[in-house]
Enzyme design. Structure first.
Site, PDB file in Angstrom:
ATOM      1  N   ASP A 328     -12.629  35.716  22.426  1.00  0.00           N
ATOM      2  CA  ASP A 328     -12.388  34.936  23.518  1.00  0.00           C
ATOM      3  C   ASP A 328     -11.014  35.266  24.357  1.00  0.00           C
ATOM      4  OD1 ASP A 328     -13.238  32.317  24.507  1.00  0.00           O
ATOM      5  OD2 ASP A 328     -11.303  31.456  23.839  1.00  0.00           O
ATOM      6  N   GLU A 357     -14.557  39.127  25.691  1.00  0.00           N
ATOM      7  CA  GLU A 357     -14.902  38.256  27.057  1.00  0.00           C
ATOM      8  C   GLU A 357     -13.884  38.807  28.039  1.00  0.00           C
ATOM      9  OE1 GLU A 357     -14.906  33.939  28.682  1.00  0.00           O
ATOM     10  OE2 GLU A 357     -13.369  34.650  27.413  1.00  0.00           O
ATOM     11  N   ASP A 424     -20.352  28.908  29.728  1.00  0.00           N
ATOM     12  CA  ASP A 424     -19.342  28.890  31.077  1.00  0.00           C
ATOM     13  C   ASP A 424     -19.957  28.831  32.303  1.00  0.00           C
ATOM     14  OD1 ASP A 424     -17.325  28.619  29.078  1.00  0.00           O
ATOM     15  OD2 ASP A 424     -16.778  30.811  29.018  1.00  0.00           O
TER      16      ASP A 424
HETATM   17  C1  ARE Z   1     -12.017  22.759  30.333  1.00  0.00           C
HETATM   18  C2  ARE Z   1     -13.038  22.083  31.495  1.00  0.00           C
HETATM   19  C3  ARE Z   1     -13.345  23.229  32.616  1.00  0.00           C
HETATM   20  C4  ARE Z   1     -11.896  23.914  33.014  1.00  0.00           C
HETATM   21  C5  ARE Z   1     -11.026  24.180  31.917  1.00  0.00           C
HETATM   22  C6  ARE Z   1      -9.839  24.858  32.344  1.00  0.00           C
HETATM   23  O1  ARE Z   1     -14.454  21.816  30.933  1.00  0.00           O
HETATM   24  O2  ARE Z   1     -14.010  22.583  33.559  1.00  0.00           O
HETATM   25  O3  ARE Z   1     -12.107  24.752  33.944  1.00  0.00           O
HETATM   26  O4  ARE Z   1     -11.141  23.120  30.792  1.00  0.00           O
HETATM   27  O5  ARE Z   1      -8.815  23.518  32.537  1.00  0.00           O
HETATM   28  C7  ARE Z   1     -13.364  25.900  26.179  1.00  0.00           C
HETATM   29  C8  ARE Z   1     -14.311  25.119  26.534  1.00  0.00           C
HETATM   30  C9  ARE Z   1     -14.072  24.592  28.164  1.00  0.00           C
HETATM   31  C10 ARE Z   1     -12.949  24.205  28.202  1.00  0.00           C
HETATM   32  C11 ARE Z   1     -11.763  24.937  27.961  1.00  0.00           C
HETATM   33  C12 ARE Z   1     -10.499  24.389  28.060  1.00  0.00           C
HETATM   34  O6  ARE Z   1     -15.557  25.902  26.295  1.00  0.00           O
HETATM   35  O7  ARE Z   1     -15.308  23.637  28.120  1.00  0.00           O
HETATM   36  O8  ARE Z   1     -12.840  23.763  29.767  1.00  0.00           O
HETATM   37  O9  ARE Z   1     -11.934  25.375  26.592  1.00  0.00           O
HETATM   38  O10 ARE Z   1     -10.472  23.282  27.279  1.00  0.00           O
HETATM   39  C13 ARE Z   1     -11.637  32.144  32.417  1.00  0.00           C
HETATM   40  C14 ARE Z   1     -11.299  32.751  31.169  1.00  0.00           C
HETATM   41  C15 ARE Z   1     -12.270  32.952  30.183  1.00  0.00           C
HETATM   42  C16 ARE Z   1     -12.768  31.477  29.952  1.00  0.00           C
HETATM   43  C17 ARE Z   1     -13.050  30.752  31.046  1.00  0.00           C
HETATM   44  C18 ARE Z   1     -13.622  29.351  30.633  1.00  0.00           C
HETATM   45  O11 ARE Z   1     -10.772  34.101  31.608  1.00  0.00           O
HETATM   46  O12 ARE Z   1     -11.786  33.733  28.988  1.00  0.00           O
HETATM   47  O13 ARE Z   1     -12.178  31.037  32.010  1.00  0.00           O
HETATM   48  N1  ARE Z   1     -13.773  31.333  28.596  1.00  0.00           N
HETATM   49  C19 ARE Z   1     -13.662  31.258  27.325  1.00  0.00           C
HETATM   50  C20 ARE Z   1     -14.637  30.561  26.804  1.00  0.00           C
HETATM   51  C21 ARE Z   1     -14.886  29.410  27.048  1.00  0.00           C
HETATM   52  C22 ARE Z   1     -13.615  28.285  26.452  1.00  0.00           C
HETATM   53  C23 ARE Z   1     -12.355  29.411  26.432  1.00  0.00           C
HETATM   54  C24 ARE Z   1     -12.146  30.663  27.268  1.00  0.00           C
HETATM   55  C25 ARE Z   1     -10.968  28.754  26.177  1.00  0.00           C
HETATM   56  O14 ARE Z   1     -15.848  31.252  26.775  1.00  0.00           O
HETATM   57  O15 ARE Z   1     -15.784  28.554  26.775  1.00  0.00           O
HETATM   58  O16 ARE Z   1     -13.271  27.115  27.179  1.00  0.00           O
HETATM   59  O17 ARE Z   1     -11.060  29.120  24.638  1.00  0.00           O
HETATM   60  C26 ARE Z   1     -13.778  33.675  36.860  1.00  0.00           C
HETATM   61  C27 ARE Z   1     -12.551  34.239  36.592  1.00  0.00           C
HETATM   62  C28 ARE Z   1     -12.588  34.474  35.046  1.00  0.00           C
HETATM   63  C29 ARE Z   1     -12.725  32.871  34.380  1.00  0.00           C
HETATM   64  C30 ARE Z   1     -14.157  32.696  34.845  1.00  0.00           C
HETATM   65  C31 ARE Z   1     -14.566  31.097  34.561  1.00  0.00           C
HETATM   66  O18 ARE Z   1     -14.736  34.631  37.221  1.00  0.00           O
HETATM   67  O19 ARE Z   1     -12.512  35.889  36.885  1.00  0.00           O
HETATM   68  O20 ARE Z   1     -11.263  34.753  34.309  1.00  0.00           O
HETATM   69  O21 ARE Z   1     -12.823  32.645  32.967  1.00  0.00           O
HETATM   70  O22 ARE Z   1     -14.085  32.473  36.491  1.00  0.00           O
HETATM   71  O23 ARE Z   1     -13.826  29.974  34.992  1.00  0.00           O
END
Ligand code: ARE
Length: 587
Positions: A328, A357, A424
């Site tokens: 992650d 990721e 996501d």
């Molecule tokens: C919550 C809210 C979201 C809000 C977020 C941030 O529901 O609407 O955007 O908070 O404030 C986990 C949960 C989410 C939760 C988050 C925080 O599954 O529901 O979201 O925790 O509590 C970037 C990162 C990437 C990340 C995505 C979400 O680079 O690593 O954002 N993904 C991982 C997981 C998620 C997880 C987390 C990280 C945290 O897969 O599920 O979220 O552990 C563009 C950018 C990317 C960006 C992408 C998506 O393309 O280039 O960098 O990814 O958009 O936003």
């Protein structure tokens, strides 16, 4: 000739070891600018009577994107060393491109002019697990797949599928539920499951870990998890877990200790704390994931933290025999941590799959010392823009796909994790505005593409939902409410991919036609002696296409209907219905 567009760099996606003997060399030039390219190459120490023994071999155009052509050649240097340059011709002009710049003729008095691949050392070759190339993944968000043991339900659990999910709702999904539905997955044909986090954590998504050594009690216990992994293995399904190592949860004991003891906590260096006492408003005064106060960033440079997390990583492999880790927020953790992570996990299970990721260009993590693959979101964006949203036409789509493929070495592409969506992103049927025909084309492209495809639970039965949390609805098990049409389509594609290696990961894709007017695509996938021809009409009208390939005398088998025919005419014409496709094996 536009010299400014000409680019090459060794030990990158432009020159890399494909295996222990073979180098792949690529060159970039301005699109439609250069007619021929030859590789000039030699062993640096191969001099005969004072003359350096330079060889010359033609490169082929392996693809183009919006601005550039890419040229390719495979070389097996007998002594595993190479000095090389490029001879480029356009019209009457020929130039030689080397590390030191451009020349009218190839300099032969000194090897120092040339690009250098110093030595092909076995240990440095990018080496990902072979099984990944034959894997079709299925992503499960455990809280929403099936509730098999209601006695584990968290307080306030809602009846299955009774409501739209919110950021905080619970529906009681658990391991027992997954076990009860394993045969559904076997029948679908998948052979790998990626689970989003399963460790003890307060949220429904579990990305806010409290204890990395414990299963979340609402999902089950270690015994049930072990049973799940063993059953998966018996059924030929690999298991990948989510490693949330960039940050922990607010209730992780070491963070709680810092909250309580402040500067005196022995865990204060486990995090990135700006000042004491800790506060969360207006913004946390400690580093976090995004600005989420519930997710304090871990200091992975601290040897204690590093050891702790490496123990976690090896524990679940050693004790439960899991087959992969999805990392992650992988790009926010230091590279050195990931290098040590790789060494630690591969030492106990050499063919474990390490999937980062990363949504952006990820070359720095894919040089063989860190990850085996990344989640291929550039692929996702390309297919969504073309098939789902109609934002781009066929030619631009082919350009994007070629750009994606040329961004990484071929051996990296073969194990890339190709997804149409995830927990996501909005679900594909929703992104397609509920047009099932478009979803079918997306699955066709994904399941006939190079790399390891992943299906997000429920997309195969036409579930809908917008951005998180909308995309995390409860899996629909009532068959009368499933879209069986999409399901049968996906099953058929999976089974074809398994029986026709050219459709699979090792198959090489070549775009034969990408037509902006009719918005159709024609491409081949080839592997060894097998060629498969795919034609896609991404258009709401019926179209007639002419295949710009000489197929006279070939026998074609329509893989969808099993009809066979021999091509008698010089060119093949075909009718494709709106958002339809044709899939032929060419013999
Ligand atoms: C919550 C809210 C979201 C809000 C977020 C941030 O529901 O609407 O955007 O908070 O404030 C986990 C949960 C989410 C939760 C988050 C925080 O599954 O529901 O979201 O925790 O509590 C970037 C990162 C990437 C990340 C995505 C979400 O680079 O690593 O954002 N993904 C991982 C997981 C998620 C997880 C987390 C990280 C945290 O897969 O599920 O979220 O552990 C563009 C950018 C990317 C960006 C992408 C998506 O393309 O280039 O960098 O990814 O958009 O936003």
């Amino acid at each position: 000739m536009l010299k400014e567009a000409i680019y090459h760099r060794p030990k990158d996606n432009f020159a890399y070891a494909y295996n222990e003997k073979t180098l792949h060399i690529r060159l970039r030039t301005k699109k439609n600018d250069i007619e021929t390219v030859y590789l000039l190459y030699a062993d640096p120490y191969e001099w005969v009577n004072g003359v350096w023994q330079l060889n010359r071999a033609p490169m082929v155009k392996s693809g183009s994107d919006d601005l550039f052509d890419y040229w390719f050649i495979e070389v097996v240097p007998p002594y595993r060393r190479l000095r090389y340059g490029f001879e480029l011709t356009a019209g009457s002009e020929t130039i030689v491109y080397t590390e030191k710049g451009f020349y009218n003729e190839a300099p032969t008095d000194d090897t120092a002019y040339y690009f250098c691949f110093p030595f092909l050392n076995k240990i440095d070759v990018f080496h990902a697990p072979e099984w990944v190339k034959d894997t079709i993944w299925y992503q499960i968000f455990p809280e929403r797949f099936a509730n098999g043991n209601p006695s584990l339900n968290p307080e306030g659990t809602l009846p299955w599928g009774s409501e739209e999910p919110t950021p905080t709702s619970f529906f009681g999904g658990d391991f027992e539920g997954i076990i009860q539905h394993l045969d559904y997955l076997v029948e679908l044909g998948i052979n790998g499951i990626y689970f989003t986090p399963i460790f003890y954590a307060p949220s429904n998504h579990k990305y806010d870990t409290i204890d990395y050594f414990e299963i979340d009690p609402h999902f089950g216990d270690k015994q049930t998890f072990k049973k799940l992994v063993d059953l998966c293995h018996q059924k030929g399904i690999r298991v990948m877990l989510d490693a949330v190592f960039n940050h922990c949860g607010y209730y992780f004991a070491p963070f709680q200790d810092v909250l309580k003891n402040g500067n005196n906590s022995k865990y204060k260096d486990w995090f990135h704390i700006h000042e004491f006492p800790l506060r969360t408003v207006p913004r946390p005064n400690y580093d976090t994931f995004a600005f989420v106060e519930q997710m304090p960033k871990l200091n992975t440079e601290n040897p204690e933290v590093k050891q702790y997390l490496l123990d976690v990583a090896t524990y679940w492999i050693r004790e439960f025999d899991i087959d992969g880790w999805r990392l992650d927020v992988a790009n926010e953790v230091d590279h050195q941590f990931w290098r040590e992570f790789r060494q630690a996990v591969k030492a106990i299970k050499p063919d474990v799959y390490i999937l980062g990721e990363i949504w952006h260009d990820a070359m720095p993590w894919l040089r063989g010392d860190q990850f085996d693959a990344v989640m291929n979101y550039p692929f996702t964006n390309g297919v969504i823009r073309f098939f789902a949203k109609d934002e781009i036409r066929a030619e631009q789509f082919a350009n994007i796909i070629m750009n994606v493929l040329h961004s990484y070495p071929a051996n990296v592409n073969e194990v890339a994790f190709n997804l149409l969506g995830s927990h996501d992103t909005p679900r594909i049927l929703t992104t397609c505005n509920n047009d099932v025909r478009k979803v079918k084309l997306l699955f066709l492209f994904q399941l006939s593409f190079t790399g390891s495809p992943c299906i997000y639970y429920g997309d195969e039965i036409g579930m809908t939902g917008g951005q998180d949390p909308g995309c995390r609805k409860c899996m629909i098990w009532d068959e009368s409410k499933q879209n069986r049409d999409i399901l049968e389509h996906v099953k058929k594609l999976i089974s074809l991919r398994k029986t026709h290696p050219a459709l699979g990961s090792r198959g090489n894709i070549t775009f034969i036609d990408a037509n902006n007017e009719t918005n159709h695509l024609i491409y081949t996938k080839t592997y060894k002696h097998e060629t498969i021809l795919v034609m896609i009409n991404n258009n709401n009208k019926n179209i007639e296409v002419t295949v710009p390939l000489s197929l006279k005398g070939k026998r074609l088998t329509n893989l969808w209907t099993n009809e066979q025919f021999a091509v008698e005419a010089k060119t093949l014409r075909a009718n494709i219905p709106p958002y339809g496709f044709l899939l032929y094996q060419v013999e």
